[in-house]
Design a protein around this motif. Structure first.
Motif, PDB file in Angstrom:
ATOM      1  N   LYS A  67      -9.930  34.104   3.103  1.00 33.51           N
ATOM      2  CA  LYS A  67      -8.909  34.773   2.312  1.00 33.51           C
ATOM      3  C   LYS A  67      -8.464  33.898   1.142  1.00 33.51           C
ATOM      4  N   GLU A 122      -8.777  34.675  -2.869  1.00 37.46           N
ATOM      5  CA  GLU A 122      -7.616  34.815  -3.734  1.00 37.46           C
ATOM      6  C   GLU A 122      -7.596  33.794  -4.862  1.00 37.46           C
ATOM      7  N   ALA A 127      -0.260  37.460   2.542  1.00 30.86           N
ATOM      8  CA  ALA A 127      -1.598  37.390   3.116  1.00 30.86           C
ATOM      9  C   ALA A 127      -1.508  37.243   4.630  1.00 30.86           C
ATOM     10  N   ASP A 132      -2.881  39.581   7.535  1.00 30.10           N
ATOM     11  CA  ASP A 132      -3.740  38.949   8.517  1.00 30.10           C
ATOM     12  C   ASP A 132      -3.298  39.298   9.926  1.00 30.10           C
TER      13      ASP A 132
END
Lengths: 940, 199
Positions: free
Chosen positions: A85, A89, B49, B53
Motif C-alpha cells: 500500500k 501511494e 489507509a 486495511d
C-alpha cells in the motif's frame, strides 16, 4: 521450568555512505524482531520500521503457544500488505523491502519466522549454530554444491537475496518452533555484522560476554572496527530462570529506524579518507535531523502547556464567578424574604430566611421598633400543632429554645426550630397574625440567576486532544516507542486530599444529623486517618514510584465511607467510644495499611511470588478448609467460615482468595499451553480434551466441599468463579466458561435438592416480602425498603434508619449507604469499585509477563466478583450469600486481605508502568587490545 | 443545625463524590503507557489507509487452530478452513477415514506440547538440528528425523517421510518406513513427542 528473556538491542549506522539507519530492531520480554530495510531513496527505513511497528504489539499480547506461529504469519502478512500500500501511494518508496527475523516466546517455546539474509544464531551449551538459512543467491549456490562456504564470503553477488519482504504476496517466511532452555543465548544480526565479522568471532563474543548488553555492545564495536560499510543491528537475548533472583527488565528496547532516537551512533574515529568523507557527508546531509514530529498530547507541548494554564485559570475564574454570583443572588433573594418569629419573648419580623448556614445566620430582625410583646392570653389552644414531623424534628423541637415553643401557635406545619411562617413579600396576610403590625413589604420576589455555563465550552476545548501537525511529508517511518508515563504521584496526592475531604465531610454530616454537633474527637481521628493514607502515599513515592495513581485514593474513599457508616450505626445503637465497632474497624484499618505497606516493602517484584506457586496452593487450600477443623472452626450465622484463636475471630477464606489467585496464576501460566489444546467440537464450541479436564474438576470438587461442609455458597462461588475466569483468560477458550457454567448448574441443582438452608435462601430471594419470609428474615426486605426510602439523593448520612436491618455494618452495608446517600451515592460507590477493578485489568494488559497478567486479572476479578455476589445479593439480583463488601464491611480479615490485594496491584502496576532504564549510549570505554582487533577483522 | 445546612451538606457530599470520580477519570485519561506505534509524517493518509486495511482484513480470523478444528468437526466441510485463512485449499472430502485434509501440525505431548505449525508447501522438517522447522530437543530424535510434505501423488494431500532416523517415527504402533500419506487425526510419535495432524 519457567523462563524469561534478558535482552539487549543495539544499532549503528556503520561507516558506509548511508546517512540514515535502515535497520530496525525491537527486543522485548516476549518478542525479538530484527528488520534490515533496503532499496529506494530513504525507503529501507520505512520498510523495516513498518514491519517492526506491525510486529511490536505481539509483545504485549501474551499469546498461547498454539497461536504463536499463526499470529506471526498473520502479522507478517499484514506488514507486507502495508508495504504494498505504501509503495502504491508514494512512488518514492517503490522497490523498498526488508529482511525480517522475529522470535516470539510463549512460555518456554520459541516460535521464529525468518525471511531474507539476516541471521540468527543460538548458543546452547557448547554448540553454537546458525538457526536461520539465508534466502540468498549465494546460499542457493552453496545448497546446490556449486560453491563452498568459504567462497561465499567473497562472492560478488553475495548481497543478492532471493526472498525478502517486498510487498509481494508470495513473500512467505520460514517458520520454526523450538524449546528454549535456561542458559541459551540467541543473537540476531543484520548483514552489517555477519558480512564483515566471521561467525567464529560472533560465537566468541556471545560465549564470553557476561550479559546480553555487553554482547550487543561488543558486536557493534567489532563491526565498526571491521569497518562495516552497512548499518549494523544486533539483538541478543539470554534465556534465564524466571524464578531466579536477578529478574530481567521487561521494558522493550527499540533501535534503528523504528526507534525514537533515530540517529545512529558511530563512535569509531574515521581513519581512511573515504570514511572521513562519509562522515562529513553524513553531517552535511543533516543526519542530525530533529526528531520532533512524534505525536504528542496537547498537554505535553511547551506552547500548549502555557495555554493550558491560561485555560485552567479562566476555568477556575468562571467557576468562581458562577459560584460567587449564584451565592450572591441567593443571598439577595433571601434578603427579600420576610418571616415572623419570636425574638427574646417578642414577636418580630425577620428579614431573610429562617435558616442558618453553619455559623452564618441568614436572617436578622427587620423591625426591632415594631416588636410586639407576646402575651400569655394570645395562646390559643385550639391551634396547636397538628402535624408530627417525625422523630428527628421532634427531637429538635424538644431541644429547641423556649420562645419558639411559646410562640404563637400557627395553623400550618413548620419545618424549623423557630416554628414560624414565612411572610413572603406582598403575600403577607394580616388575618393570619392579628396581633402583628405588618410592615409595608412590597418588594417583589424575584430571583434571576442567569448561569448559562459558558465555561463548559472552555472545558471541552481544553480537553480536546490536540496533535501537532506533522512537519514535512517525507518518509513514512514508523516509530515504536515504549511510552514512559509520568509517575502521577502528584495527581495521587491531590486525589487523596479530595478523598480525605469526602470522608471527613461524610463523618461531619453524620454527626450533625445525629447529634447536631461536630464530632468532638475529629481532630485526632481525622489527623490519624490523614497521616495513615498520606503515609502510604509517601511509601509509594519511595518504593513504587510508578504505581497506579488512583488505586490508593479510591481505596481511601471506600474504606472511609465504610468507617463512617459503621460509626453511624454505632451512634444509632448507642455503642460509643472504644465500645464501638467503628473503633475496632479503625484499628483494623491501621493494621491493614501497615500490612499493605509491608507487602510493598518486602515484595520488590511481583514475579518473585511465582516461586511460591505450590506453597500458596497449599496455603490456599488449608486456609479454605481451616474452618472445618474441629476446635478452632466456628459457625457464625449458619456458615462455618470462621476460625477463632483466643479472642480473635478470623475469616481465613479472605486470605485463601489471594493465595489461590497467586497459585492459579503460577499454575496456569505453566500449563495453559496444554489446557488450550483443542479437543472435540460440540454445538459450535471447541471443547478441551477430556484428559485436560482434571484441574477444573479438582477446583469444582473443592468448591463443592466448601459448599457442603461450610454451608457457604458465597466462598464456594467466589473460589470456583475465580478459577474459571483465570482459566479462560489464560487459555482464551470460551469453552472453559461453558464447562464452568455447566458444572455450576450441576452443583446448584444438587444443593437445591440437598440443603434446606439453600432452598430457604432461594425462596427468600424470589419473594422477600411474603408473610412467611418476613417472619423468617426481614433482612433483605428491610434493605430494599431502606434503599427505596433513600430515593435519588438519600436521606443524608445519619438521617435514615439503616440500623433496622440486621448486619447493616457487614453484609448489608451497601443498602445502608444506599439509603442515606441515595441512588447518586450508591452508583458513585459502584463506579468507584468499577474503576478499582478497571485499574487491575489495565495493569494486567500493561504488564509484560504472563504471571503478572494472570495475577492482576485474578485479583481484580476476585474483587469484582465478590462485589457482584454481595451487591447482587442485597439488590435481589441473585440469592443472598454472605460475603463481605471489600474495604467497607466491618471485619478485620476482609480489610486486611483487600488492602493486601491493593498492595499487590500497586506493585504489579509499578512494574507495568515503569520505564526502561536508559540504554547505555556509547560503547564500553576500554578499547580492546590491537591483537584482538587484527584477529577478528575480515575485510570484504 | 438548620435544615438548609444539612441539605447542603448532604448534596455537597454527593457532589464531592462525583467530582472525585471525574477527577479520577481525568487522571486516567492522561495515564497512557505501553508501547506506542506511530508513524512520522503523512499521518492522515496513513490513518485512512489503515482504516481501509482493517475493513479488508476484518473477515480474517487470526486463530486458524480453532477454526481449523471446526472444519474437522463439520465432517470435512470444504471451504470452512479456507475461509478461516488457512493457506492450503481444502478441495475435497478426505480419504481413508474421511476426515479431510490436514492444515496444521499440533504437538500434543512432549516438551513442546501445545504448539502448532501450519503446513506449508515447503514442507516441515522435524529433527534435532537447529535449522529444522520443528526442533526437538530429544535424545531419541535424529538430526533430520522426518518431514511432512505435500503428497506428490495427490493434489492436496500430505505425506510423512522418515529420513532414516535412528529411533524411528511411529504412526500409532507402526514404525514408519519410507513415506506414507497422512490425514486429519493421524498421530506421529517421535521419541517423547507426539504430533497430531489437524484439519
Amino acid at each position: 521450568m519457567a523462563i524469561a528473556l534478558r535482552y539487549a538491542a543495539r544499532s549503528d549506522l556503520g561507516l558506509g555512505p548511508k546517512s540514515r539507519n535502515e535497520d530496525s530492531g525491537y527486543a522485548g520480554p516476549n518478542l525479538l524482531v530484527l528488520a534490515d530495510g533496503m532499496g529506494g531513496h530513504a525507503a529501507g527505513d520505512v520498510a523495516s520500521s513498518m514491519i517492526v511497528g506491525e510486529l511490536a504489539p505481539l509483545d504485549e499480547e501474551d499469546v498461547t503457544a498454539d497461536q504463536a506461529i499463526p499470529l506471526l504469519e498473520e502479522a507478517l502478512h499484514s506488514a507486507n500488505a502495508k508495504l504494498t500500500k505504501a509503495m502504491r501511494e508514494n512512488s518514492e518508496l517503490a522497490g523498498m523491502g526488508s529482511t525480517t527475523i522475529v522470535m516470539l516466546r510463549t512460555g518456554n517455546k520459541l516460535a521464529m519466522a525468518h525471511i531474507g539474509d539476516s541471521r540468527a544464531f543460538m548458543l546452547r551449551g557448547d554448540t553454537f549454530s546458525q538457526i536461520t538459512k539465508d534466502h540468498s543467491f549465494v546460499q542457493q549456490l552453496i545448497d546446490e554444491g556449486r560453491i563452498s562456504k568459504e567462497d561465499a564470503g567473497h562472492h560478488p553477488q553475495r548481497s543478492v537475496v532471493t526472498r525478502v519482504m517486498t510487498g509481494q504476496p508470495d513473500d512467505e517466511p520460514d517458520t520454526s518452533l523450538r524449546e528454549a532452555k535456561i542458559g541459551d543465548r540467541f543473537l540476531m544480526c543484520s548483514d552489517g555484522l555477519s558480512d564483515f565479522v566471521g561467525a567464529d568471532v560472533i560465537e566468541e563474543i556471545l560465549r564470553e560476554a557476561r550479559t546480553p548488553d555487553e554482547a550487543a555492545d561488543r558486536c557493534i564495536e567489532i563491526a565498526l572496527k571491521a569497518s562495516t560499510r552497512d548499518n549494523v543491528t544486533v539483538i541478543v537475548a539470554e534465556v534465564v530462570d524466571a524464578d531466579g533472583d536477578d529478574l530481567p527488565t521487561t521494558v522493550p528496547q527499540v533501535v534503528g529506524a523504528a526507534g525514537k532516537r533515530m540517529r545512529g551512533r558511530t563512535r569509531a574515529i574515521p581513519t581512511s579518507p573515504a570514511e572521513k568523507a562519509a562522515a562529513l557527508s553524513r553531517e552535511a546531509t543533516g543526519r542530525a535531523e530533529p526528531d520532533d514530529d512524534a505525536p504528542e498530547l496537547a498537554e505535553d507541548g511547551k506552547r500548549s502547556r502555557r495555554s493550558k494554564i491560561v485555560l485552567r485559570t479562566i476555568g477556575v475564574l468562571v467557576v468562581a464567578a458562577i459560584l460567587g454570583g449564584g451565592g450572591y443572588a441567593a443571598w439577595a433573594w433571601s434578603q427579600k424574604q420576610f418571616f415572623v418569629a419570636a425574638d427574646a419573648g417578642h414577636i418580630a419580623i425577620f428579614r431573610g430566611v429562617s435558616q442558618d448556614l453553619g455559623p452564618i445566620k441568614l436572617s436578622h430582625v427587620e423591625s426591632p421598633v415594631r416588636r410586639t410583646r407576646l402575651r400569655p392570653a394570645d395562646r390559643r389552644p385550639g391551634l396547636r400543632r397538628q402535624h408530627d414531623p417525625g422523630p428527628r424534628h421532634r427531637r429538635r423541637r424538644d431541644q429547641g429554645v423556649g420562645p419558639a415553643r411559646r410562640g404563637p401557635a400557627l395553623p400550618t406545619p413548620r419545618r424549623d426550630r423557630h416554628a414560624v411562617r414565612h411572610v413572603a413579600g406582598a403575600h403577607a396576610d394580616p388575618d393570619d397574625a392579628p396581633h402583628l403590625a405588618v410592615p409595608d413589604v412590597t418588594h417583589p420576589v424575584a430571583v434571576a440567576v442567569d448561569a448559562r455555563p459558558e465555561h463548559l465550552e472552555h472545558e471541552a476545548a481544553r480537553r480536546r486532544r490536540v496533535r501537532r501537525p506533522p512537519r514535512g511529508g517525507g518518509g513514512v517511518t514508523t516509530t515504536v516507542e515504549p511510552l514512559t508515563p509520568r509517575t502521577r504521584r502528584g495527581a495521587e496526592l491531590l486525589l487523596l486530599v479530595l478523598a480525605i475531604a469526602i470522608v471527613l465531610l461524610a463523618w461531619v454530616t453524620t454527626d450533625l444529623n445525629r447529634n447536631g454537633t461536630v464530632p468532638a474527637n475529629i481532630i485526632p481521628v481525622a489527623g490519624g486517618f490523614t497521616l495513615l493514607t498520606l503515609g502510604v502515599h509517601l511509601v509509594l513515592r519511595w518504593k513504587a514510584a510508578y504505581a497506579d495513581p488512583v488505586l490508593l485514593p479510591i481505596t481511601t474513599v471506600l474504606n472511609g465511607l465504610g468507617l463512617v457508616m459503621i460509626h453511624r450505626l454505632d451512634l444509632a445503637r448507642g455503642k460509643l467510644g472504644t465500645d464501638g465497632d467503628a473503633y475496632r474497624q479503625l484499628i483494623w484499618t491501621t493494621l491493614a495499611v501497615v500490612l499493605a505497606v509491608a507487602v510493598l516493602f518486602v515484595l520488590r517484584d511481583h514475579r518473585l511470588l511465582r516461586r511460591y506457586t505450590f506453597v500458596t496452593m497449599a496455603a490456599g487450600f488449608v486456609l479454605l478448609l481451616l474452618p472445618l477443623v474441629p476446635g478452632i472452626g466456628r459457625t457464625i450465622n449458619g456458615s462455618q467460615i470462621w476460625i477463632s484463636i483466643g479472642p480473635l475471630n478470623f475469616q481465613p477464606g479472605e486470605f485463601a482468595k489471594i493465595a489461590l489467585a497467586i497459585f492459579f496464576a503460577g499454575y496456569l501460566v505453566q500449563t495453559r499451553d496444554v489446557l488450550s489444546l483443542a479437543g472435540k467440537k460440540v454445538l459450535g464450541f471447541t471443547f478441551p480434551r477430556g484428559r485436560d479436564l482434571g484441574p477444573i474438576l479438582v477446583a469444582w470438587v473443592l468448591a463443592l466441599l466448601v459448599l457442603v461442609f461450610q454451608k457457604d455458597l458465597g466462598s464456594a462461588l467466589l473460589f470456583f468463579g475465580l478459577f474459571v475466569a483465570m482459566l479462560y483468560v489464560a487459555t482464551e477458550r470460551v469453552s472453559w466458561i461453558a464447562i464452568g457454567l455447566l458444572l455450576f448448574a450441576v452443583a446448584v441443582t444438587f444443593a437445591l435438592s440437598a440443603f434446606t438452608h439453600f432452598q430457604k435462601r432461594v425462596d427468600l430471594w424470589l419473594d422477600p416480602f411474603s408473610a412467611d419470609n418476613l417472619e423468617r428474615s426481614n433482612q433483605l426486605a428491610n434493605g430494599l425498603w431502606g434503599m427505596a426510602s433513600g430515593g435519588l439523593t438519600g436521606t443524608g448520612l445519619g438521617a435514615g434508619r439503616p440500623y433496622l436491618t440486621s448486619f447493616a455494618e457487614s453484609d448489608f452495608i451497601f443498602p445502608a449507604l444506599g439509603e442515606e446517600l441515595g441512588l447518586f451515592g450508591s452508583v458513585a460507590i459502584i463506579v468507584l469499585y468499577l474503576l478499582f477493578c478497571e485499574r487491575g485489568i489495565r495493569t494486567a494488559l500493561g504488564v509484560r509477563d504472563g504471571f503478572g497478567k494472570l495475577l492482576a486479572i485474578g485479583l481484580a476479578f476476585s474483587v469484582a466478583f465478590q462485589l457482584f455476589i454481595v451487591i447482587g445479593g442485597v439488590t435481589r439480583v441473585i440469592p443472598l450469600t454472605g460475603l463481605t463488601t471489600p474495604f467497607m464491611s466491618l471485619g478485620g480479615s476482609s480489610l486486611l486481605a483487600n488492602w493486601v490485594i491493593m498492595a499487590l496491584l500497586l506493585r504489579i502496576s509499578d512494574q507495568a508502568r515503569r520505564p526502561m532504564p536508559e540504554i547505555p549510549v556509547g560503547v564500553a570505554a576500554d578499547d580492546p587490545s590491537p591483537a584482538e582487533v587484527t584477529q577478528v577483522v575480515r575485510l570484504p | 443545625m438548620s435544615e438548609l445546612t444539612l441539605t447542603l451538606l448532604r448534596l455537597g457530599l454527593l457532589a464531592l463524590l462525583w467530582i472525585f470520580i471525574f477527577s479520577v477519570v481525568g487522571v486516567l485519561r492522561t495515564d497512557i503507557y505501553g508501547t506506542a506505534v506511530s508513524r512520522r509524517g503523512q499521518r492522515k493518509a496513513l490513518k485512512q489507509a489503515e482504516k481501509q486495511d482493517r475493513q479488508r482484513s476484518a473477515p480474517r480470523t487470526p486463530v486458524p487452530a480453532a477454526a481449523g478444528a471446526g472444519a474437522a468437526g463439520a465432517a470435512g466441510a470444504a471451504g470452512a478452513a479456507g475461509a478461516a485463512g488457512a493457506p492450503q485449499p481444502v478441495g475435497r472430502k478426505g480419504r481413508g477415514r474421511g476426515k479431510g485434509t490436514p492444515t496444521t501440525l499440533v504437538v500434543t505431548e512432549g516438551p513442546l506440547a501445545g504448539t502448532s505449525l501450519p503446513l506449508r508447501s515447503g514442507g516441515i522438517l522435524i529433527g534435532r538440528n537447529p535449522e529444522c522447522a520443528l526442533v526437538l530437543d530429544d535424545d531419541y530424535a535424529s538430526g533430520r528425523h522426518c518431514r511432512i510434505y505435500p503428497d506428490p501423488s495427490g493434489r492436496d494431500g500430505w505425506a510423512v517421510e522418515d529420513l532414516g532416523s535412528t529411533n524411528g517415527t511411529f504412526i500409532g504402533r507402526d514404525r514408519l518406513t519410507g513415506s506414507r500419506p497422512v490425514e486429519v487425526g493421524t498421530t506421529l510419535r517421535i521419541g517423547k513427542t507426539v504430533l497430531e495432524l489437524r484439519g
